[in-house]
Design a protein around this motif. Structure first.
Motif, mmCIF file in Angstrom:
data_model
loop_
_atom_site.group_PDB
_atom_site.id
_atom_site.type_symbol
_atom_site.label_atom_id
_atom_site.label_comp_id
_atom_site.label_asym_id
_atom_site.label_seq_id
_atom_site.Cartn_x
_atom_site.Cartn_y
_atom_site.Cartn_z
ATOM 1 N N UNK A 194 10.928 2.789 -7.466
ATOM 2 C CA UNK A 194 9.573 3.262 -7.727
ATOM 3 C C UNK A 194 9.147 4.398 -6.809
ATOM 4 N N UNK A 195 9.667 4.449 -5.585
ATOM 5 C CA UNK A 195 9.249 5.514 -4.671
ATOM 6 C C UNK A 195 9.571 6.890 -5.234
ATOM 7 N N UNK A 196 10.675 6.995 -5.971
ATOM 8 C CA UNK A 196 11.038 8.287 -6.531
ATOM 9 C C UNK A 196 10.140 8.682 -7.704
ATOM 10 N N UNK A 197 9.422 7.717 -8.278
ATOM 11 C CA UNK A 197 8.418 8.058 -9.283
ATOM 12 C C UNK A 197 7.262 8.810 -8.636
ATOM 13 N N UNK A 247 0.809 -1.224 0.000
ATOM 14 C CA UNK A 247 0.000 0.000 0.000
ATOM 15 C C UNK A 247 0.839 1.269 0.000
ATOM 16 N N UNK A 248 1.994 1.233 0.683
ATOM 17 C CA UNK A 248 2.721 2.484 0.917
ATOM 18 C C UNK A 248 3.163 3.162 -0.365
ATOM 19 N N UNK A 249 3.525 2.403 -1.381
ATOM 20 C CA UNK A 249 4.144 2.993 -2.558
ATOM 21 C C UNK A 249 3.230 4.023 -3.215
ATOM 22 N N UNK A 250 1.930 3.796 -3.265
ATOM 23 C CA UNK A 250 1.016 4.764 -3.873
ATOM 24 C C UNK A 250 0.152 5.461 -2.828
ATOM 25 N N UNK A 251 -0.363 4.718 -1.861
ATOM 26 C CA UNK A 251 -1.253 5.303 -0.849
ATOM 27 C C UNK A 251 -0.489 5.924 0.311
ATOM 28 N N UNK A 252 0.792 5.656 0.416
ATOM 29 C CA UNK A 252 1.713 6.321 1.328
ATOM 30 C C UNK A 252 1.359 6.097 2.817
#
Length: 644
Positions: A459-462, A302-307
Motif C-alpha cells: 500500500x505504501x507504493x500507492x 497513521x503513517x500510511x496516509x498521514x505519513x
C-alpha cells in the motif's frame, strides 16, 4: 541382498523401480515424480494425469566437501507414507490433513560420499530437499551452489516478479521483494538480470498450472530464488554477494547430518490447487512453543496516509480513537516515535490506548550495518544485548507487537537476524511483522509469534507512485494465485480516502472503487491487518462499509477458490466459523459479469457489497440460487463482497 531389495520393491505400490529409474506417485495416483540417473547426472520429472508438467530437470549440490552435481552413481532408494494432520490459526485454513508418499533416492559421488534426494508427493503438491549424512569425521559443510532446475514444456508461459538489484532503492535496502510482475509471457522473455523471486506461477499451455516456491528457511540456510530462463530451464540461485553490503556467504553453512530447505511444486489442472495449497506449512514444524496465546486482529495506522508528520502524540491519539470506534484491536505507531513522542510519553500513550481497549504495535529499524536506512528507533534490533534490553521495556510498557523494517537480502546471515528477532520477541510475549523484507517461508508454522510480512509491492507504493495506483487492481488480481498463495501478506490496505493524503481533496487519487478496497480485506490473507483508514472516514464513508470492516475476520477456517485468472480477475471464498465471506476484484477496464458457483450458500440470502454503474458503493440483499449460482457484475477496477 539384491534379491531382498527386488522383493521389497515389488511389495511397494507407491513406487515403480527399474534399475535406477524410480517413480513415486501421490496417494490418489494422479501426480507422479520420476527420479533417474543419466550419465552420472540426477534428474527428475513431473507428470499430472499422464501429462508432462516438468520435463527432465537436474538435481544436485556443490559443497566445499564434495561435488554432487555430476559423475554420480545410484546407491539405493526407499519409500514410505505420511499421514498427518495439524491445526494452524494463521494460514488460509485452520485444520489440515496431509497425506503423502515419499521417496528417498540416495546417490554417491566419485569419492564415495553420499547424498539423498528426499521427495514427498501429495495429491497436488511435491516437496523435496537434499539430505546430507556425516561423511566420515566431517561434521560440517558449506553448500555453495545448487543445480536444481525446472524445465517446463515449450508451450508454458510465466507469471513472475523480478529480483531487485542488491543495495539499490531507498537507502540501499533492496532487495525487498517489491517489484512488479510479468504475466502470461513466453519463457524466453524472462531474462531479468537478477532472476525472479519465489513464488513463481507457470501456465502449462492448456494442460494446467504449476506454482514453484520454497519453505523451511530459517537460520539454518539462505533464502533462494529462481534464475532467469537460460538453456531451456530455470535453476535455483542463491543470494548475490552484493546483498547485506557484501557481508556474509552466499551459500549455507550446515552441520552434518543436515538438510536443505524444501523446494515446493504445486500442480493442478485448474487454479484451485494453487490457491488452496498448504504445502509451505505441511512439511515444517514449530521451532518453539508460543510463550502465550497471541491475539490477532485489525489495526489503524497513521503513517500510511498521514505519513511522517503524523508521528506526534496528538495524531496518534486520533488514530487510537479511530481504532476504538472501529472495534479494532490494534494501532501501529510507525517510524520516529522515539524521537518525536519519546519513551516516557509513549508509555502514557500506550496506557491511553489500553483504556480504549486498543493494543499497540511499535515500528523499529532492523538496521545497524547492512544498509543506509536512517529512521529511528535505530540500532535496537540488530544486536542481542540491545534487542533484549529494548524488548524488556516493550513488555513492561504493555506493547503487544513489533513491526521491524529494512532488511534487504536472503543471505543466511540475514535469515539468522529474522530468527533471532522472532525468538527474543516470543520470550517477551511480542508478535512480529516484518517490512521491507523477504518472503516468509513456512514461518507462520515455524515461529508462533510471526504474524506477517510485506514482501510485496504494497500500500505504501500507492501513496508514492502513480504507476502503482494505475496497476493496483491488476496486482490485486495476481496475489491470491502467487504471493499470497504460499504465505501471509501484510499489505496495509483498505484505503477509503478519495485522495491518498491527509487533506483528501487533491493529489494522489485512488483509482479503485470502495468495494474493491473492501474486497481486498478478504482476498489478502494475514492474521494481523493494519488498515489504511483515516479519522475522517468515520464521517465521509458510508456506514455500511464501516460496519463490514468492524466484523471482518483476519483469520480463516477455510479458503475456497471460486473463479479467476491472474491479472484479470479473482474470486475467493473464505469461512470464519459459520460465516462465509466471498470477495472478488476486476482488474480490467470494462465491467465483468460473473456467474459464480457457491455451493456452500445454496438458496440462502446474502448481503452484497458492490458498485453501481456510477461507481457508487451499494449494499443489497440477494438470494443465491437453489443450484448455488449467483450472477454478479463487477465494475472496472471494482470489486464485491458477499457476507452470510
Amino acid at each position: 541382498m539384491r534379491i531382498i531389495f527386488v522383493v521389497c520393491c515389488m511389495l511397494i505400490n507407491t513406487a515403480l523401480y527399474s534399475q535406477n529409474k524410480i517413480t513415486v506417485s501421490s496417494p490418489n495416483g494422479l501426480l507422479e515424480v520420476k527420479v533417474s540417473m543419466d550419465d552420472g547426472i540426477s534428474m527428475y520429472s513431473v507428470n499430472y494425469k499422464g501429462i508432462v508438467m516438468l520435463e527432465n530437470s537436474p538435481l544436485g549440490l556443490l559443497t566445499n566437501e564434495g561435488d554432487f552435481t555430476s559423475n554420480l552413481s545410484f546407491v539405493d532408494a526407499s519409500t514410505d507414507e505420511i499421514n498427518n494432520h495439524y491445526t494452524q490459526d494463521k494460514i488460509k485454513t485452520s485444520f489440515v490433513k496431509y497425506q503423502a508418499n515419499t521417496l528417498t533416492y540416495t546417490v554417491k559421488n566419485e569419492e564415495g560420499k553420499q547424498i539423498a534426494f528426499h521427495f514427498q508427493v501429495s495429491d497436488h503438491d511435491i516437496a523435496f530437499r537434499y539430505e546430507l549424512p556425516k561423511w566420515g569425521d566431517t561434521r560440517a559443510t558449506v553448500v555453495e551452489r545448487e543445480v536444481t532446475g525446472f524445465r517446463f514444456p515449450s508451450a508454458t508461459t510465466a507469471f513472475l516478479s523480478s529480483m531487485m538489484k542488491p543495495m539499490t532503492g531507498f537507502a540501499r535496502t533492496a532487495p525487498s521483494y517489491e517489484s512488479g510482475y510479468v504475466t502470461d509471457v513466453a519463457l524466453e522473455s524472462t531474462t531479468a538480470e537478477y532472476g525472479y523471486v519465489f513464488p513463481g506461477l507457470f501456465k502449462i499451455g492448456e494442460n494446467g498450472w504449476v506454482l514453484l516456491s520454497e519453505t523451511g528457511v530459517g537460520s539454518n540456510y539462505n533464502g533462494s530464488h529462481l534464475s532467469s530462463f537460460k538453456d531451456g530451464l530455470y535453476t535455483i540461485e542463491y543470494p548475490q554477494m552484493e546483498q547485506n553490503n557484501g557481508f556474509g556467504s552466499t551459500g549455507a553453512q550446515i552441520g552434518l547430518p543436515g538438510f536443505t530447505p524444501w523446494r515446493t511444486i504445486t500442480v493442478g489442472k485448474t487454479l484451485k490447487p494453487i490457491v488452496e495449497t498448504t504445502i509451505p506449512f505441511d512439511v515444517v514444524e514449530p521451532l518453539y512453543e508460543a510463550s502465550q496465546a497471541y491475539q490477532y486482529g485489525k489495526g489503524s495506522w497513521s503513517w500510511i496516509v498521514w505519513q511522517d508528520n503524523s508521528m506526534n502524540y496528538e495524531d496518534q491519539v486520533k488514530y487510537i480513537d479511530l481504532a476504538a470506534a472501529m472495534d479494532f484491536e490494534y494501532i501501529l505507531i510507525d517510524a520516529w516515535w522515539d524521537e518525536r513522542i519519546g519513551y516516557e510519553k509513549m508509555e502514557k500513550l500506550i496506557n491511553y490506548a489500553n483504556s480504549k481497549d486498543v493494543d499497540v504495535f511499535l515500528w523499529y529499524n532492523s538496521n545497524g550495518t547492512a544498509n543506509d536506512a536512517f529512521q529511528t528507533p535505530l540500532n535496537k534490533m540488530n544486536t542481542s544485548f540491545a534487542r533484549k534490553k529494548e524488548m524488556k521495556w516493550l513488555k513492561e510498557a504493555g506493547v503487544k507487537g513489533l513491526k521491524v523494517d529494512f532488511f534487504g537480502g536472503d543471505k543466511q546471515e540475514t535469515m539468522r537476524l529474522y530468527e533471532d528477532i522472532l525468538v527474543d520477541a516470543n520470550d517477551h510475549g511480542l508478535m512480529v511483522i516484518f517490512h521491507g523484507t523477504t518472503l516468509p517461508r513456512g514461518w507462520e508454522r515455524m515461529y508462533p509469534n510471526f504474524v506477517g510480512s510485506e514482501a510485496v509491492l504494497a500500500s505504501e507504493m500507492l501513496i508514492f507512485s502513480q504507476g502503482v495506483r494505475e496497476k493496483e487492481a491488476f496486482y490485486a488480481s495476481l496475489h491470491p494465485f502467487i504471493r499470497n498463495a504460499v504465505c501471509s501478506m501484510e499489505f496495509g490496505g483498505i484505503l477509503l480516502n478519495k485522495f491518498l493524503n491527509r487533506g483528501n481533496k487533491q493529489g494522489q487519487e485512488r483509482l479503485t472503487t470502495d468495494s474493491f478496497q473492501l474486497a481486498t480485506g478478504v482476498l489478502f490473507q494475514n492474521p494481523v491487518q493494519m488498515f489504511g483508514l483515516t479519522p475522517n472516514n468515520l464521517s465521509d464513508v458510508p456506514v455500511f462499509e464501516l460496519d463490514l470492516l468492524r466484523k471482518l475476520p483476519t483469520t480463516w477456517d477455510e479458503t475456497v477458490f471460486i473463479d479467476g485468472y491472474p491479472g484479470k480477475y479473482s474470486v475467493l471464498a473464505r469461512r470464519s466459523g459459520k460465516h462465509w465471506y466471498i470477495a472478488g476484484v476486476n482488474a480490467e477496464n470494462t465491467a465483468k459479469t460473473l456467474k459464480i458457483d457457491l455451493p456452500m450458500l445454496k438458496g440462502q440470502e446474502v448481503s452484497l457489497y458492490n458498485d453501481d454503474k456510477e461507481i457508487q458503493p451499494t449494499l443489497q440483499t440477494v438470494k443465491v440460487g437453489k443450484n448455488g449460482e449467483l450472477t454478479v457484475t463487477v465494475q472496472p477496477r471494482g470489486g464485491f463482497v458477499l457476507t452470510h
